[in-house]
Design a protein around this motif. Structure first.
Motif, PDB file in Angstrom:
ATOM      1  N   ALA A  46       0.706  -1.523   0.279  1.00 47.12           N
ATOM      2  CA  ALA A  46      -0.021   0.174   0.308  1.00 47.12           C
ATOM      3  C   ALA A  46       0.619   0.872  -0.023  1.00 47.12           C
ATOM      4  O   ALA A  46       0.766   2.682   0.320  1.00 47.12           O
ATOM      5  CB  ALA A  46      -0.444   0.016   1.353  1.00 47.12           C
ATOM      6  N   LYS A  47       1.903   1.223  -0.306  1.00 43.30           N
ATOM      7  CA  LYS A  47       2.396   2.173  -0.683  1.00 43.30           C
ATOM      8  C   LYS A  47       3.903   2.653   0.429  1.00 43.30           C
ATOM      9  O   LYS A  47       4.101   3.611   0.554  1.00 43.30           O
ATOM     10  CB  LYS A  47       2.076   3.241  -1.550  1.00 43.30           C
ATOM     11  N   LYS A  48       3.630   1.690   1.222  1.00 42.96           N
ATOM     12  CA  LYS A  48       4.302   1.787   2.655  1.00 42.96           C
ATOM     13  C   LYS A  48       5.629   1.007   2.712  1.00 42.96           C
ATOM     14  O   LYS A  48       5.131   0.017   2.498  1.00 42.96           O
ATOM     15  CB  LYS A  48       3.508   2.423   3.605  1.00 42.96           C
ATOM     16  N   CYS A  49       6.644   0.997   3.204  1.00 39.95           N
ATOM     17  CA  CYS A  49       7.401  -0.366   3.944  1.00 39.95           C
ATOM     18  C   CYS A  49       6.762  -0.267   5.551  1.00 39.95           C
ATOM     19  O   CYS A  49       6.631   0.086   6.694  1.00 39.95           O
ATOM     20  CB  CYS A  49       8.792   1.160   4.318  1.00 39.95           C
ATOM     21  N   GLU A  50       6.285  -1.868   5.533  1.00 47.53           N
ATOM     22  CA  GLU A  50       5.612  -2.100   6.971  1.00 47.53           C
ATOM     23  C   GLU A  50       7.281  -2.756   7.022  1.00 47.53           C
ATOM     24  O   GLU A  50       6.761  -3.152   9.289  1.00 47.53           O
ATOM     25  CB  GLU A  50       5.143  -3.669   6.335  1.00 47.53           C
ATOM     26  N   ILE A  52      10.171  -0.960   7.922  1.00 45.32           N
ATOM     27  CA  ILE A  52      10.254   0.112   8.704  1.00 45.32           C
ATOM     28  C   ILE A  52       9.151   1.204   8.817  1.00 45.32           C
ATOM     29  O   ILE A  52       8.511   1.627   8.435  1.00 45.32           O
ATOM     30  CB  ILE A  52      11.314   1.109   7.917  1.00 45.32           C
ATOM     31  N   ARG A  53       9.318   1.145  10.310  1.00 48.32           N
ATOM     32  CA  ARG A  53       8.607   2.235  11.781  1.00 48.32           C
ATOM     33  C   ARG A  53       8.990   3.010  11.868  1.00 48.32           C
ATOM     34  O   ARG A  53      10.086   3.513  12.266  1.00 48.32           O
ATOM     35  CB  ARG A  53       7.785   1.092  13.171  1.00 48.32           C
ATOM     36  N   ASP A  54       7.845   4.483  12.177  1.00 51.43           N
ATOM     37  CA  ASP A  54       8.640   5.558  12.622  1.00 51.43           C
ATOM     38  C   ASP A  54       8.026   5.497  13.993  1.00 51.43           C
ATOM     39  O   ASP A  54       8.051   4.687  14.919  1.00 51.43           O
ATOM     40  CB  ASP A  54       7.140   6.862  11.934  1.00 51.43           C
ATOM     41  N   LYS A  55       8.120   6.764  15.010  1.00 47.67           N
ATOM     42  CA  LYS A  55       7.871   6.659  16.671  1.00 47.67           C
ATOM     43  C   LYS A  55       6.650   6.258  17.219  1.00 47.67           C
ATOM     44  O   LYS A  55       7.059   6.376  18.457  1.00 47.67           O
ATOM     45  CB  LYS A  55       8.912   8.300  16.511  1.00 47.67           C
ATOM     46  N   TYR A  56       5.960   6.402  16.138  1.00 42.02           N
ATOM     47  CA  TYR A  56       4.476   5.750  16.791  1.00 42.02           C
ATOM     48  C   TYR A  56       4.120   4.818  16.204  1.00 42.02           C
ATOM     49  O   TYR A  56       3.258   4.273  16.105  1.00 42.02           O
ATOM     50  CB  TYR A  56       3.908   7.240  15.946  1.00 42.02           C
ATOM     51  N   ASP A  57       5.298   3.660  15.610  1.00 45.52           N
ATOM     52  CA  ASP A  57       5.142   2.323  15.251  1.00 45.52           C
ATOM     53  C   ASP A  57       4.501   2.094  13.740  1.00 45.52           C
ATOM     54  O   ASP A  57       3.493   1.035  13.597  1.00 45.52           O
ATOM     55  CB  ASP A  57       4.533   1.793  16.424  1.00 45.52           C
ATOM     56  N   LYS A  58       3.980   3.839  13.121  1.00 50.34           N
ATOM     57  CA  LYS A  58       2.969   3.372  11.481  1.00 50.34           C
ATOM     58  C   LYS A  58       4.405   2.811  10.440  1.00 50.34           C
ATOM     59  O   LYS A  58       5.292   3.387  10.725  1.00 50.34           O
ATOM     60  CB  LYS A  58       2.591   4.990  11.682  1.00 50.34           C
ATOM     61  N   PRO A  59       3.656   1.862   9.850  1.00 54.39           N
ATOM     62  CA  PRO A  59       4.859   2.365   8.384  1.00 54.39           C
ATOM     63  C   PRO A  59       4.780   3.631   7.941  1.00 54.39           C
ATOM     64  O   PRO A  59       4.354   3.981   8.277  1.00 54.39           O
ATOM     65  CB  PRO A  59       4.347   1.334   7.327  1.00 54.39           C
ATOM     66  N   THR A  60       6.399   3.462   7.117  1.00 56.19           N
ATOM     67  CA  THR A  60       6.730   4.791   6.698  1.00 56.19           C
ATOM     68  C   THR A  60       6.393   4.553   5.112  1.00 56.19           C
ATOM     69  O   THR A  60       6.295   3.527   4.577  1.00 56.19           O
ATOM     70  CB  THR A  60       7.871   4.750   6.768  1.00 56.19           C
ATOM     71  N   THR A  61       6.556   5.698   4.473  1.00 56.02           N
ATOM     72  CA  THR A  61       6.689   5.845   3.388  1.00 56.02           C
ATOM     73  C   THR A  61       8.188   6.241   2.549  1.00 56.02           C
ATOM     74  O   THR A  61       8.636   7.675   3.308  1.00 56.02           O
ATOM     75  CB  THR A  61       6.442   7.023   2.383  1.00 56.02           C
ATOM     76  N   GLN A  62       8.728   5.330   2.353  1.00 57.23           N
ATOM     77  CA  GLN A  62      10.485   5.699   1.823  1.00 57.23           C
ATOM     78  C   GLN A  62      10.071   6.238   0.085  1.00 57.23           C
ATOM     79  O   GLN A  62       9.157   6.359   0.439  1.00 57.23           O
ATOM     80  CB  GLN A  62      10.282   3.850   1.551  1.00 57.23           C
ATOM     81  N   THR A  63      11.160   5.983  -0.417  1.00 51.74           N
ATOM     82  CA  THR A  63      11.584   6.534  -1.689  1.00 51.74           C
ATOM     83  C   THR A  63      11.081   5.061  -2.288  1.00 51.74           C
ATOM     84  O   THR A  63      12.127   4.466  -2.316  1.00 51.74           O
ATOM     85  CB  THR A  63      12.695   6.805  -1.080  1.00 51.74           C
ATOM     86  N   ARG A  64      10.332   4.905  -2.387  1.00 47.32           N
ATOM     87  CA  ARG A  64       9.279   3.903  -3.433  1.00 47.32           C
ATOM     88  C   ARG A  64      10.375   3.841  -4.343  1.00 47.32           C
ATOM     89  O   ARG A  64      10.554   2.188  -5.041  1.00 47.32           O
ATOM     90  CB  ARG A  64       8.659   3.593  -3.753  1.00 47.32           C
ATOM     91  N   ARG A  69      20.345   0.903  -0.758  1.00 44.40           N
ATOM     92  CA  ARG A  69      20.159  -0.280  -0.192  1.00 44.40           C
ATOM     93  C   ARG A  69      19.154  -0.797   1.439  1.00 44.40           C
ATOM     94  O   ARG A  69      19.438   0.501   1.830  1.00 44.40           O
ATOM     95  CB  ARG A  69      21.947  -0.646   0.669  1.00 44.40           C
ATOM     96  N   CYS A  70      18.892  -2.034   1.220  1.00 38.63           N
ATOM     97  CA  CYS A  70      18.026  -1.295   2.773  1.00 38.63           C
ATOM     98  C   CYS A  70      18.560  -3.018   3.813  1.00 38.63           C
ATOM     99  O   CYS A  70      18.535  -3.811   3.013  1.00 38.63           O
ATOM    100  CB  CYS A  70      16.400  -1.490   2.610  1.00 38.63           C
ATOM    101  N   ASP A  71      18.565  -2.515   4.789  1.00 34.75           N
ATOM    102  CA  ASP A  71      18.759  -4.081   5.700  1.00 34.75           C
ATOM    103  C   ASP A  71      17.554  -4.968   6.080  1.00 34.75           C
ATOM    104  O   ASP A  71      17.321  -5.733   6.364  1.00 34.75           O
ATOM    105  CB  ASP A  71      19.511  -3.522   7.502  1.00 34.75           C
ATOM    106  N   PHE A  72      16.913  -4.313   5.436  1.00 34.99           N
ATOM    107  CA  PHE A  72      15.611  -4.698   5.512  1.00 34.99           C
ATOM    108  C   PHE A  72      14.945  -5.426   4.475  1.00 34.99           C
ATOM    109  O   PHE A  72      13.774  -6.228   4.578  1.00 34.99           O
ATOM    110  CB  PHE A  72      14.115  -3.641   6.596  1.00 34.99           C
ATOM    111  N   PHE A  73      15.803  -5.153   3.334  1.00 32.25           N
ATOM    112  CA  PHE A  73      14.832  -5.399   2.668  1.00 32.25           C
ATOM    113  C   PHE A  73      15.225  -7.312   1.509  1.00 32.25           C
ATOM    114  O   PHE A  73      15.702  -8.367   2.034  1.00 32.25           O
ATOM    115  CB  PHE A  73      15.740  -5.366   1.130  1.00 32.25           C
TER     116      PHE A  73
END
Length: 79
Positions: A46-50, A52-64, A69-73
């Motif tokens: 849904a156009k978000k990264c599940e 990587i979370r922000d400080k409110y534990d919400k999925p972030t919008t990454q540079t799609r 390189r991403c450690d979570f890929f």
């Protein structure tokens, strides 16, 4: 196919062509470039990264559509 998928996700057609060409070169040069785009990752939903979370534990919008390189890929379709 990638160009069409990127355009369907909102990337301008010329940018979609450029990114698809860069990724084709990346794939041909196996092992030389390990960068990915969020669009290829199974955490991208849904156009978000599940992953990587922000400080409110919400999925972030990454540079799609940026090669990076991403450690979570995790490649879509893998366990």
């Amino acid at each position: 196919r990638r160009k069409d998928a990127f355009a369907a996700e909102g990337l301008e057609i010329e940018e979609a062509k450029y990114l698809a060409a860069r990724m084709m070169m990346r794939d041909r040069e196996q092992g030389l470039d390990d960068r990915r785009v969020c669009f290829e990752c199974k955490h991208y939903q849904a156009k978000k990264c599940e992953a990587i979370r922000d400080k409110y534990d919400k999925p972030t919008t990454q540079t799609r559509f940026m090669l990076m390189r991403c450690d979570f890929f995790k490649l879509k379709g893998t366990k």
